[in-house]
Design a protein around this motif. Structure first.
Motif, PDB file in Angstrom:
ATOM      1  N   VAL A 190       2.114 -15.854 -12.387  1.00  0.00           N
ATOM      2  CA  VAL A 190       2.173 -14.774 -11.401  1.00  0.00           C
ATOM      3  C   VAL A 190       1.766 -13.461 -12.060  1.00  0.00           C
ATOM      4  N   LEU A 191       0.829 -12.774 -11.423  1.00  0.00           N
ATOM      5  CA  LEU A 191       0.237 -11.575 -11.989  1.00  0.00           C
ATOM      6  C   LEU A 191       0.291 -10.467 -10.941  1.00  0.00           C
ATOM      7  N   ALA A 192       0.563  -9.241 -11.406  1.00  0.00           N
ATOM      8  CA  ALA A 192       0.486  -8.063 -10.544  1.00  0.00           C
ATOM      9  C   ALA A 192      -0.706  -7.231 -10.966  1.00  0.00           C
ATOM     10  N   SER A 193      -1.428  -6.673 -10.003  1.00  0.00           N
ATOM     11  CA  SER A 193      -2.543  -5.778 -10.297  1.00  0.00           C
ATOM     12  C   SER A 193      -2.407  -4.534  -9.430  1.00  0.00           C
ATOM     13  N   CYS A 194      -2.892  -3.404  -9.946  1.00  0.00           N
ATOM     14  CA  CYS A 194      -2.815  -2.161  -9.175  1.00  0.00           C
ATOM     15  C   CYS A 194      -4.063  -1.334  -9.442  1.00  0.00           C
ATOM     16  N   GLY A 195      -4.387  -0.442  -8.483  1.00  0.00           N
ATOM     17  CA  GLY A 195      -5.627   0.299  -8.629  1.00  0.00           C
ATOM     18  C   GLY A 195      -5.652   1.595  -7.857  1.00  0.00           C
ATOM     19  N   TRP A 196      -6.825   2.203  -7.875  1.00  0.00           N
ATOM     20  CA  TRP A 196      -7.030   3.490  -7.219  1.00  0.00           C
ATOM     21  C   TRP A 196      -7.144   3.369  -5.701  1.00  0.00           C
ATOM     22  N   ASP A 197      -7.104   2.144  -5.172  1.00  0.00           N
ATOM     23  CA  ASP A 197      -7.083   1.963  -3.722  1.00  0.00           C
ATOM     24  C   ASP A 197      -5.666   2.053  -3.155  1.00  0.00           C
ATOM     25  N   SER A 198      -4.713   2.499  -3.998  1.00  0.00           N
ATOM     26  CA  SER A 198      -3.296   2.661  -3.613  1.00  0.00           C
ATOM     27  C   SER A 198      -2.625   1.332  -3.297  1.00  0.00           C
ATOM     28  N   LYS A 199      -3.166   0.240  -3.814  1.00  0.00           N
ATOM     29  CA  LYS A 199      -2.605  -1.074  -3.517  1.00  0.00           C
ATOM     30  C   LYS A 199      -2.029  -1.733  -4.767  1.00  0.00           C
ATOM     31  N   LEU A 200      -0.882  -2.364  -4.556  1.00  0.00           N
ATOM     32  CA  LEU A 200      -0.301  -3.292  -5.531  1.00  0.00           C
ATOM     33  C   LEU A 200      -0.466  -4.692  -4.987  1.00  0.00           C
ATOM     34  N   ASN A 201      -1.090  -5.559  -5.772  1.00  0.00           N
ATOM     35  CA  ASN A 201      -1.261  -6.958  -5.385  1.00  0.00           C
ATOM     36  C   ASN A 201      -0.427  -7.832  -6.333  1.00  0.00           C
ATOM     37  N   ASN A 238       0.589  15.953  -7.850  1.00  0.00           N
ATOM     38  CA  ASN A 238       1.832  15.388  -8.344  1.00  0.00           C
ATOM     39  C   ASN A 238       1.725  13.887  -8.566  1.00  0.00           C
ATOM     40  N   GLY A 239       2.812  13.318  -9.102  1.00  0.00           N
ATOM     41  CA  GLY A 239       2.874  11.889  -9.360  1.00  0.00           C
ATOM     42  C   GLY A 239       4.048  11.261  -8.650  1.00  0.00           C
ATOM     43  N   ARG A 240       4.114   9.960  -8.717  1.00  0.00           N
ATOM     44  CA  ARG A 240       5.220   9.254  -8.081  1.00  0.00           C
ATOM     45  C   ARG A 240       5.499   7.955  -8.831  1.00  0.00           C
ATOM     46  N   LEU A 241       6.777   7.725  -9.064  1.00  0.00           N
ATOM     47  CA  LEU A 241       7.248   6.455  -9.621  1.00  0.00           C
ATOM     48  C   LEU A 241       7.817   5.624  -8.475  1.00  0.00           C
ATOM     49  N   HIS A 242       7.229   4.437  -8.257  1.00  0.00           N
ATOM     50  CA  HIS A 242       7.712   3.536  -7.213  1.00  0.00           C
ATOM     51  C   HIS A 242       8.485   2.386  -7.862  1.00  0.00           C
ATOM     52  N   GLN A 268       0.845  -1.198   0.000  1.00  0.00           N
ATOM     53  CA  GLN A 268       0.000   0.000   0.000  1.00  0.00           C
ATOM     54  C   GLN A 268       0.880   1.248   0.000  1.00  0.00           C
ATOM     55  N   THR A 269       0.520   2.223  -0.851  1.00  0.00           N
ATOM     56  CA  THR A 269       1.250   3.493  -0.944  1.00  0.00           C
ATOM     57  C   THR A 269       0.255   4.618  -0.682  1.00  0.00           C
ATOM     58  N   PRO A 270       0.035   4.999   0.556  1.00  0.00           N
ATOM     59  CA  PRO A 270      -1.016   5.966   0.892  1.00  0.00           C
ATOM     60  C   PRO A 270      -0.860   7.274   0.124  1.00  0.00           C
ATOM     61  N   GLY A 271      -2.004   7.776  -0.361  1.00  0.00           N
ATOM     62  CA  GLY A 271      -2.022   9.066  -1.034  1.00  0.00           C
ATOM     63  C   GLY A 271      -1.788   9.012  -2.521  1.00  0.00           C
TER      64      GLY A 271
END
Length: 347
Positions: free
Chosen positions: A332-343, A41-45, A9-12
């Motif tokens: 193996v799959l990665a998913s990401c969304g507007w809930d600030s979560k990477l699964n 702003n944006g952020r690259l993780h 999780q990446t809050p914000g």
């Protein structure tokens, strides 16, 4: 039994895109934006995946880079293991080196509106493409200060532009106008310009093939990794469609191809589908991410009597807008969304 996903999780910051490194088995990049990408702003993780007990994995942010506007897409370099490129809401494109701590190593500003996709060619490894809400697609090399080609691909937003994984000069696009277009950069239309013109001031627009794929916006497409000229498209109509672009009905104008055969149509999502990606390991498997808060995995060739839908991943609590298959670890799959979560999970 399905294992629970590994979660970061990446809050914000809402995530727009996730991509696995083509060089490192355990490295991911996340393109993100504050306030759901509407303003700010944006952020690259940069995320590392570490082995855990059983099949569980640990996800850790190795490094992050802040930008002045939201980031909508990210693509790893195919020639440099530590470099990647991002597309931003302010129309800029930035090249990053993960060995450095703060600023990009190069930036370009030619698009007049949001850059919604970036894609690095895995055949012409010194070339990447960008697509924008300004209707243009641009081709770039990391060492040059300006684009090497501009395509007036559509009259409206180009949500995605992808190089063919089979032929270096073939590029596909999708748009708000409901069409898929395929451009053959070897055609006469794309010959080197005369001494007083260039592709920057005189962009090119002739598509080799136009597929009227939907009556509404097409938000994403992907090339099948095993079957040349087979594409999947998704969008506002909620369906996954698979197209064989070799089965062409010839159009009356200028001999250009119009149409394409829809091989398979996969209904099931409840809202618009934001991302589609074919498996790099199997020719019949693809994944989708949707505003219905699920990531789904499908087969286009199920055994007799079995469903097309293989898996529904539904732990997300907001729009799921990105998904990416691991290039090295099948299933193996990665998913990401507007809930600030990477699964990260195994199908």
């Amino acid at each position: 039994m399905n294992q629970p996903p590994s979660v970061l999780q990446t809050p914000g910051f809402a995530h727009y895109s996730v991509a696995w490194s083509p060089f490192h088995t355990s490295r991911l990049a996340l393109a993100s934006a504050a306030n759901y990408g509407l303003v700010g702003n944006g952020r690259l993780h940069l995320v590392s995946v570490t082995p855990g007990p059983g099949s569980l994995r640990g996800l850790n942010v190795e490094k992050q880079y802040d930008t002045q506007d939201g980031l909508y897409d990210v693509a790893w370099s195919e020639i440099h293991e530590n470099q990647l490129v991002t597309g931003s809401g302010d129309g800029s494109i930035k090249l990053w080196d993960v060995m450095l701590n703060d600023l990009p190593i190069r930036a370009w500003q030619e698009h007049s509106r949001e850059v919604f996709s970036v894609d690095w060619s895995n055949i012409k490894k010194d070339t990447f493409a960008s697509s924008s809400w300004d209707g243009n697609v641009k081709l770039w090399t990391p060492d040059l200060p300006r684009s090497i080609m501009t395509l007036n691909a559509h009259l409206s937003c180009v949500y995605q532009a992808l190089f063919s994984p089979h032929q270096p000069d073939i590029l596909a696009t999708c748009s708000t106008d409901g069409t898929l277009k395929i451009f053959d950069l070897r055609s006469q239309s794309y010959a080197a310009p005369g001494p007083n013109t260039n592709n920057f001031t005189h962009p090119l627009s002739a598509a080799a093939l136009t597929v009227p794929a939907s009556g509404t916006e097409i938000l994403s497409l992907d090339w099948n990794k095993y079957r040349p000229f087979v594409l999947a498209s998704v969008g506002v109509d909620k369906a996954v469609k698979v197209w064989d672009c070799r089965m062409i009905k010839t159009g009356p104008d200028a001999g250009q191809g119009v149409g394409g055969i829809c091989e398979v149509q996969l209904p099931g999502h409840e809202y618009a589908v934001r991302k589609v990606q074919w498996s790099p390991h199997r020719p019949d498997v693809l994944a989708t991410a949707s505003y219905d808060m699920t990531c789904r995995v499908w087969t286009t060739n199920p055994p007799a009597g079995r469903p097309f839908l293989l898996h529904i991943h539904d732990p997300h609590t907001e729009f799921v807008v990105g998904c990416s298959w691991s290039l090295y670890d099948e299933g193996v799959l990665a998913s990401c969304g507007w809930d600030s979560k990477l699964n990260v999970f195994r199908v």
